[in-house]
Design a protein around this motif. Structure first.
Motif: not given
Ligand SMILES: Nc1ncnc2c1ncn2[C@@H]1O[C@H](COP(=O)(O)OP(=O)(O)OP(=O)(O)O)[C@@H](O)[C@H]1O
Ligand SMILES: [Mg+2]
Lengths: 272, 325
Positions: A253-255, A168, A165, A257-258, A250-251
């Motif tokens: 930060s993925l959300r 990304l 992430s 940073l997306e 991770s969930q």
């Protein structure tokens, strides 16, 4: 509107994203050299260093086990965490992000697709190096050692998703960081020596990388006489905590940073 | 009226350390369900930016956008089930996969049942003349084949709204026609489907689109059916003038009294000027400028207005960027 459930898409995505990796490893066999022979040579070189230093036989086993887990660490960093960097350049990232799937599933697919290669590599290191140098292991606690190995790899993949992430969003900067951190991490996680030798502070810091504790626990189990860093049970608990913590992080930060990437145009390929 | 895509005062600014680029500057758009809608504009007009916002890859700086009635900002997850995007010239996927494997892979990100998808892929490959290439590696495809494969990728997930960003760019005439035919056929199959496509080709918009929006510098400068847009230049006399090459002439021609707009393109070493004359009398002024330039006249024709002429009049220049002549 009717559409497939999120769970269904999640699992289908993992399989589908693993597929090209899996197929690729059959259609292009150069990896057998780059992913197996070269790391093997690296491990053997390290063994000769220890031999020249007249280190106890146990240390040769440290090196080999370090080489085994190194395969997974490198898979996580170079084939998963940094992968979005390449995917963006090729335009794949747009298609992954635009689909009703999750980036987490895409990442897990990458991981699954790479497991086969990592397993081949680590098996080669383990078998060849151990045979060549007559390294013996205690097989009494082989099963618990295998269990810890699986837990460690799970924790690694969760950490890999956190790092992905960051990649990304930070792209080139993250790339440079990953490159720069490579050596310090090999050192901190004690790939080639017991973590105990690092002392409590440095070793504790290194323990943030799931590799460190997992490696130490496995060594304690199959190489009796390994200097104890922390008691085995603690290490196992810590690894499980890391799986949960890195998984949740991770969930989030993925959300996040997306979303930031959509704002800053970091998902799209600049056309003009 | 059933709306498939709607935007309200949509704005997008790209910020970098050095500069700010206003890519979209207040776009208000309504695309009806079942429509083939074209977005036409020169390089940098903001077409791709608009598409990327609608497919949830980019957030607008301000304004709103709805796809299939859903807010692309807040309901983006739901939007993603209902859309697909294919860009011309894209080189996505994995070169060592076979064509049918790659198509299957992308369909899985939408949770499509594998068996059904495989049948559908075979059918579409057949129809686009790619059956032979089904088991070829993606890296071995010609660019025309690759573009057709990409179109199939957009179709197999059964989107309600299909976004095509310059789908026929760099294709030869035959391949471009195959792509357009397939889009038409796909639309005919289900009247609730909608296509939004961007293009540089007037002919493509004229032939394929029910309605067209002409975009320039992030704003919609005109909107309507191709026939309506042509209507806007109906009163003008359109004169094509072929001249031997020479010094830049476009500005001088535009300055002539009675010349409403002018554009130029080069073909086979001849400069072809298109002039919009508000009265026939302007032609004598044009001829004086041409004589003064020392260029030779290779041909003069008066003709019916095209969509391109409407574009030239609205935007003030032709689609082709280079206007040195
Ligand atoms: N990622 C980006 N970062 C900064 N500026 C951008 C980015 N993408 C596009 N732009 C700028 O925004 C403007 C609109 O670009 P856009 O790609 O939307 O135009 P377009 O109409 O699709 O052009 P073309 O016909 O060349 O494809 C241009 O000035 C472009 O330089
Ligand atoms: Mg564009």
């Amino acid at each position: 509107m009717n559409h497939p459930s999120a769970i269904r898409i999640f699992f289908k995505t993992i399989v589908a994203r693993a597929y090209p990796r899996f197929v690729g490893s059959h259609r292009n066999l150069t990896w057998l050299v780059t992913e197996t022979l070269l790391p093997l040579i690296g491990t053997i070189a390290m063994i000769y260093v220890y031999r020249a230093l007249h280190a106890p036989a146990r240390y040769l086993g440290f090196v080999v086990l370090g080489g085994v887990l190194l395969a997974f660490w490198q898979n996580v960093i170079w084939s998963m965490a940094t992968q979005f960097f390449w995917d963006r350049g090729g335009g794949n990232l747009e298609l992954f992000a635009m689909a009703p799937t999750s980036l987490a599933a895409i990442l897990l697919g990458m991981a699954l697709g790479g497991v086969y290669m990592s397993l081949t590599r680590s098996a080669a290191v383990l078998l060849v190096a151990s045979t060549l140098f007559g390294i013996g292991y205690s097989t009494a606690s082989l099963l618990p050692a295998l269990g810890i190995f699986v837990l460690t790899v799970c924790a690694l993949y969760c950490l890999g998703m956190v790092l992905a992430s960051l990649f990304l969003f930070y792209q080139r900067e993250a790339w440079q960081l990953a490159d720069a951190l490579q050596e310090p991490i090999y050192f901190l996680s004690g790939f080639y020596f017991p973590v105990r030798s690092l002392g409590a502070v440095v070793g504790g810091l290194g323990s943030l990388i799931p590799l460190t504790l997992g490696l130490d626990a496995i060594r304690q189990l199959v190489l009796p006489g390994t200097p104890q860093f922390v008691p085995l049970a603690w290490e196992v608990v810590a690894i499980v905590v890391q799986i949960v913590a890195y998984g949740v992080l991770s969930q989030v930060s993925l959300r996040y940073l997306e979303l930031q990437s959509r704002q800053d145009a970091r998902l799209i390929l600049r056309s003009t | 009226m059933d709306i498939a895509v709607e935007t309200k005062a949509l704005r997008r600014v790209y910020r970098s350390r050095r500069q700010e680029v206003v890519a979209l500057d207040g776009i208000d758009l309504q695309v009806r369900r079942g429509e083939r809608f074209g977005v036409l504009g020169p390089n940098g007009a903001g077409k791709t930016t608009l598409i990327k916002i609608l497919v949830t890859l980019l957030l607008p700086s301000s304004g709103e956008a709805f796809v299939d009635g859903l807010d692309v900002i807040r309901q983006f997850r739901e939007v993603r089930h209902r859309i697909a995007m294919v860009s011309g010239g894209e080189n996505v996927g994995f070169g060592m996969l076979k064509v049918r494997e790659q198509l299957w892979m992308f369909s899985q990100f939408y949770g499509m049942p594998s068996a059904q998808v495989r049948r559908h892929i075979a059918e579409l490959l057949e129809r686009l003349g790619l059956s032979e290439a089904a088991d070829r590696r993606v890296s071995a495809l010609s660019s025309g084949m690759r573009q057709k494969m990409n179109l199939i990728r957009g179709l197999i997930t059964n989107p309600r709204i299909l976004f095509l960003d310059e789908p026929t760019v760099a294709l030869d005439v035959g391949a471009a026609r195959d792509v357009r035919d397939e889009v038409r056929r796909w639309m005919a199959e289900d009247p609730s489907r909608t296509v939004i496509l961007t293009t540089h080709y007037m002919m493509e918009a004229d032939e394929l689109c029910d309605r067209v929006a002409i975009v320039n510098r992030g704003r919609i400068v005109a909107q309507g059916t191709p026939a309506e847009l042509k209507q806007q230049v109906q009163q003008d006399a359109i004169v094509d003038l072929q001249l031997s090459p020479g010094n830049r002439l476009l500005d001088a021609l535009r300055a002539v009294d009675g010349v409403a707009a002018a554009s130029v393109s080069e073909q086979d070493g001849i400069d072809r000027f298109s002039l919009h004359l508000s009265s026939d009398a302007a032609l004598s002024g044009v001829m004086r400028v041409v004589e003064g330039s020392g260029r030779q006249i290779r041909g003069v024709q008066k003709r019916e207005p095209t969509l391109e002429d409407a574009f030239v009049k609205l935007v003030g220049r032709g689609m082709a960027e280079e206007e040195q002549a």
